[in-house]
Design a protein around this motif. Structure first.
Motif, PDB file in Angstrom:
ATOM      1  N   LEU A   7       4.383   3.149 -12.132  1.00  0.00           N
ATOM      2  CA  LEU A   7       5.064   4.431 -12.363  1.00  0.00           C
ATOM      3  C   LEU A   7       6.170   4.228 -13.389  1.00  0.00           C
ATOM      4  N   LYS A  42       0.524   8.705  -7.775  1.00  0.00           N
ATOM      5  CA  LYS A  42       0.816   7.368  -7.269  1.00  0.00           C
ATOM      6  C   LYS A  42       1.570   7.408  -5.939  1.00  0.00           C
ATOM      7  N   GLU A  96       0.846   4.200  -3.521  1.00  0.00           N
ATOM      8  CA  GLU A  96       1.428   2.967  -4.047  1.00  0.00           C
ATOM      9  C   GLU A  96       2.957   2.973  -3.921  1.00  0.00           C
TER      10      GLU A  96
END
Length: 240
Positions: A180, A146, A149
């Protein structure tokens, strides 16, 4: 008292004085040894604590590229290296103006962007070392797949210089907003798992003779003025 008795008494006194002196020397010797041992042990303990604090265990994210210093986005033939500090105002401006172009070029298969999270602005976060903590958190995000992001949400919430920066709790909260939420990520942020790595990335940045952020390098050539126009022109030129 006869002279013989007097000499005997003096002899006994001399022997007694010698024994007393010997005992004093022995006590002094062992006291000195004890002091040295205490100082030695204290020194070892202090060194261990300081070493652990200053150095830490270097954990390099398995997904990192470019000698373990960056995270790749896209797979195009032209490599664009972007060195950024998450507290840097100029980096925030670069992301606002040129970030969409980088994304479009990467999505279209023209470039591979390698983001290098550096920490050169810790001195502007009132002792909280925000730049290091944020860079380290981005490594944890990359390990979870991630990075992009998390990178974007940190810049969307970039703290001002000379503030405390974002707390670990706030970093974790923002990370949760982009999916997350794993215990692994949270632990990495709270325990500073990748902070020594962030320091190493920053040292590599310096070793490459870069001094300010953002530093943008297209196909090995550093852009003196990384505007969107200059970035696009450099990519076009590199693509041939």
């Amino acid at each position: 008292m006869s002279k013989g008795k007097d000499r005997a008494a003096k002899a006994r006194q001399i022997v007694a004085d010698q024994r007393a002196a010997e005992r004093r020397r022995t006590v002094t010797l062992w006291t000195s040894v004890a002091v040295v041992l205490v100082l030695f042990v204290a020194g070892i303990a202090g060194y261990t604590v300081m070493s652990g604090k200053d150095e830490g265990k270097l954990v390099t994210p398995s997904v990192a590229v470019d000698e373990g210093t960056a995270f790749a986005v896209g797979s195009g033939p032209v490599v664009v290296d972007v060195y950024e500090d998450f507290m840097c105002p100029a980096c925030g401006n670069f992301e606002t103006t040129s970030g969409p172009t980088l994304k479009q070029l990467a999505d279209s298969g023209k470039i591979t962007v390698r983001f290098h999270p550096v920490a050169i602005l810790d001195r502007f976060s009132n002792g909280t070392e925000y730049s290091t903590r944020a860079a380290a958190a981005s490594a944890a995000a990359a390990q979870e797949g991630k990075f992009t992001e998390f990178h974007d949400v940190l810049y969307a919430n970039r703290p001002e210089e000379n503030s405390d920066g974002l707390s670990n709790a706030k970093i974790i909260e923002l990370a949760a907003s982009v999916g997350l939420t794993s215990d692994t990520f949270v632990t990495a942020v709270n325990e500073g798992t990748y902070q020594p790595w962030a320091t190493k990335v920053t040292e590599t940045f310096s070793d490459r003779h870069y001094t300010g952020t953002p530093t943008v390098v297209v196909a090995g050539q550093k852009l003196d003025n990384p505007t969107t126009e200059a970035l696009t022109a450099a990519v076009t030129k590199a693509a041939g």
